[in-house]
Design a protein around this motif. Structure first.
Motif: not given
Length: 179
Positions: A54, A84, A88, A101, A113, A118, A120, A123
């Motif tokens: 990622l 979460h 988003e 994390n 995720l 996800n 982010y 990350i």
């Protein structure tokens, strides 16, 4: 006239001082939330390792001229699941969010995720908790608003809820963007 001893004055003065501190503390918007001492200071170093393949982020990312959030989270954290969908939604509205994390297993974080999405832009994994310690994190989730110069504007301990977005975070983001 009787002489007043300093020992007679000290208890009422100490009591008045404590009462004033309690009164001021109770006037905060959320008396259960500890204020950050880092507001206005440069964000501490980004000390993360990549989470799989990622995209990551660095110190320079935090000083790119744009307002952003840095969110500390973990797959084992129930309030992180609660917040979460709101993260988003913020990402869909154009708010850049970087995820840290925190003290988690990479496979558990990736599963989290994959299941929830996800939000982010970048990350990294803080598997030892060193970055969290340097940032003053005392539990996840915890989110920091960072200005374009890499300074901490504010911090929110606990899940980002719709109410937090409307009353605290949203107005702080607009102010940091100069709106």
């Amino acid at each position: 006239m009787a002489k007043i001893s300093p020992m007679m004055i000290a208890p009422p003065v100490i009591f008045a001082g404590l009462a004033a501190m309690f009164l001021i503390g109770m006037q905060r918007e959320n008396p259960n939330e500890l204020p950050t001492t880092m507001a206005g200071k440069s964000a501490p170093a980004v000390q993360v390792v990549p989470l799989s393949d990622l995209p990551g982020f660095t110190d320079e990312t935090l000083r790119d001229g744009q307002v952003k959030l840095v969110n500390f989270w973990a797959s084992w954290c129930a309030p992180c699941r609660v917040e979460h969908p709101n993260l988003e939604a913020l990402a869909e509205q154009g708010v850049t969010i970087y995820g840290v994390n925190y003290k988690d297993k990479p496979e558990a974080a990736l599963k989290f995720l994959a299941e929830l999405g996800n939000p982010y832009a970048g990350i990294g994994q803080d598997d030892t908790g060193r970055m969290g310690l340097n940032w003053g994190v005392y539990g996840v989730p915890e989110t920091y608003l960072i200005d374009g110069e890499g300074r901490i504007v504010t911090r929110h301990a606990g899940p980002i809820t719709q109410r937090v977005i409307e009353t605290t975070l949203g107005p702080a983001i607009k102010k940091a963007m100069g709106q």
